[in-house]
Design an enzyme around this catalytic site. Sequence first.
Site, short mmCIF file in Angstrom:
data_model
loop_
_atom_site.label_atom_id
_atom_site.label_comp_id
_atom_site.label_asym_id
_atom_site.label_seq_id
_atom_site.Cartn_x
_atom_site.Cartn_y
_atom_site.Cartn_z
N THR A 1 10.10 74.48 42.95
CA THR A 1 8.66 74.30 43.12
C THR A 1 8.30 72.83 42.94
O THR A 1 8.14 72.35 41.83
CB THR A 1 7.89 75.18 42.11
OG1 THR A 1 8.50 75.00 40.82
CG2 THR A 1 7.94 76.64 42.50
N ASP B 1 32.09 58.56 76.64
CA ASP B 1 31.00 57.61 76.35
C ASP B 1 31.47 56.59 75.33
O ASP B 1 31.28 56.76 74.15
CB ASP B 1 29.81 58.41 75.82
CG ASP B 1 28.56 57.57 75.64
OD1 ASP B 1 28.54 56.42 76.09
OD2 ASP B 1 27.59 58.07 75.03
N ARG C 1 11.32 58.99 75.58
CA ARG C 1 12.02 58.57 76.80
C ARG C 1 10.96 58.13 77.79
O ARG C 1 9.96 58.82 78.00
CB ARG C 1 12.83 59.71 77.40
CG ARG C 1 14.02 60.14 76.56
CD ARG C 1 15.17 59.14 76.59
NE ARG C 1 16.11 59.44 75.52
CZ ARG C 1 17.28 58.85 75.35
NH1 ARG C 1 17.67 57.88 76.18
NH2 ARG C 1 18.07 59.18 74.36
N GLU D 1 25.85 49.13 72.20
CA GLU D 1 25.04 49.93 73.13
C GLU D 1 24.44 51.13 72.41
O GLU D 1 23.28 51.46 72.61
CB GLU D 1 25.89 50.39 74.31
CG GLU D 1 25.08 50.86 75.52
CD GLU D 1 24.59 52.29 75.42
OE1 GLU D 1 23.65 52.65 76.12
OE2 GLU D 1 25.16 53.08 74.61
N ASP E 1 31.67 50.54 71.67
CA ASP E 1 31.20 51.23 70.46
C ASP E 1 30.94 52.70 70.76
O ASP E 1 30.73 53.09 71.91
CB ASP E 1 29.94 50.56 69.87
CG ASP E 1 28.72 50.66 70.77
OD1 ASP E 1 28.86 50.54 72.01
OD2 ASP E 1 27.60 50.86 70.25
N ASP F 1 29.09 54.70 82.96
CA ASP F 1 28.67 55.14 81.63
C ASP F 1 27.69 56.30 81.73
O ASP F 1 26.74 56.40 80.97
CB ASP F 1 28.05 53.95 80.87
CG ASP F 1 27.78 54.28 79.40
OD1 ASP F 1 28.42 55.21 78.87
OD2 ASP F 1 26.92 53.61 78.80
#
Length: 455
Positions: free
Chosen positions: A315, A119, A328, A153, A88, A180
């Site tokens: 507005t 990737d 992370r 993934e 994917d 990868d």
Amino acid sequence: MDKIVDFINVNRDRYVSELKDYLAIPSISALPQHAGDVRQCAEWTAAHMRGIGLNDVQVFETRGNPIVYGEWLGAEGAPTILFYGHYDVQPVDPVHLWTSPPFEATVRDGELYARGSADDKGQVFMHFKAIEAHMKQHGRLPVNMKVLIEGEEEVGSGNLDDFVREHRDRLKADVVVISDSPMFDRGVPSICYGLRGLAYFQIDVRGTKSDLHSGSFGGAVANPAFVLASILAQMKDKSGRIKIPGYYDDVVELREEERQEFAKLPFNERKYRQDLGAPKLHGEPGYTTLERIWARPTFEVNGLLSGFTGEGAKTVIPAVAMAKVSMRLVPNQDPKKVGDLFEDYLKKVAPKSVEVTLTRMHGGKPWMTAFDNPYVQAAGRAIERGFGQKPVFNREGGSIPVVSTFSDELGIPCVLFGVGLPDQNAHAPDEKLDLGNFHNGVIASAYLYDEISRG
Ligand code: BES
Ligand code: MN
Ligand code: MN
């Protein structure tokens, strides 16, 4: 091995033209409208695996996208490799920033430009061609090979952990091999021994039933865009330290020896900054850039949406505001535990004047391994064969959720040997794969199986 290397050299152009076909399939896992393409890509992967000589190739259904599995188990007594990759790819927008169409792979200056080139289809394909070269020249592999290619993934591998647990016996192996990741730098091949984990969320803030005239109602109700901004602002202090209570509790501090190893790597901070086009680098005080991206946890806003963003002025007080945020993670942080801490803190800082909803999206655990095992040594020798140079050892800031599952469930080492480059534009416009690296990578992969068979 000479016969195999000759075969690889002779077939160089064919590899690129086959890979272009693979890259033409828009297997974007994040977008429901591409479900058919994702499926077709699984079938393409399976057909190709059969074509290179793998046996019992199957497309396994999951609750999400199919998993492709095949094997060759004819090397009695030899070690077994479990090769993992993903077919994917990420979405392509903003598509107008691509120099050539993302699903029409195009070669420019020795680089193959296409979504998925680096990737991860290109790197998966590199192993397919290494397997094929062994099979074509010798009718066998020097090792037993199990190949597992998934299609989720890029959206967090939500169905893969269950698959690994259910098929634990089928997947039994001595070592996992993954390509990868980028190598440390152009001309600096590397073996990656650590990945960060990830915890991803969506925050939704609702103020009122619908958008309001900011004159008629401004001042009487909370503004969701403003509230969201102030919530986000409370996630970090001025120095950039994350304020979620308990966030750093499980963080393993860098060892002094590791810091010294990082410092020895050929890293040019100035060039790094210039390549990124950043006016100035910014990060946690007391840590170098490599330490920040490889060994320190982060809190990032990935996207923000609220109110009127078109041309001109309107507005209005928006009814809602939304943010995508992610963290992370580094050893030994746990995405579930961090999610709980974040949720508690979010509840605490959210004012009563709005409704705040937190949605937990995907996540993955951080991973780090010792690199003094024989498989890593074997990979080192193979890379030297393919690239004419010994690899360096690095960590990476990105995440591959299943890697920690392989370690935990199968209890075997993982070798991450990637041939991408830091400027490969993964997830961005003009993703590319250096064809020299690809070619050397096919040779290195072919050697890797041979080296692993020798122990
Ligand atoms: N190939 C990357 C992971 C990667 C990136 C490894 C950089 C080493 C360096 C992978 O396809 C990826 O993008 N992973 C996602 C995981 C997420 C969607 C759960 C990531 O890191 O954002
Ligand atoms: Mn990837
Ligand atoms: Mn990716």
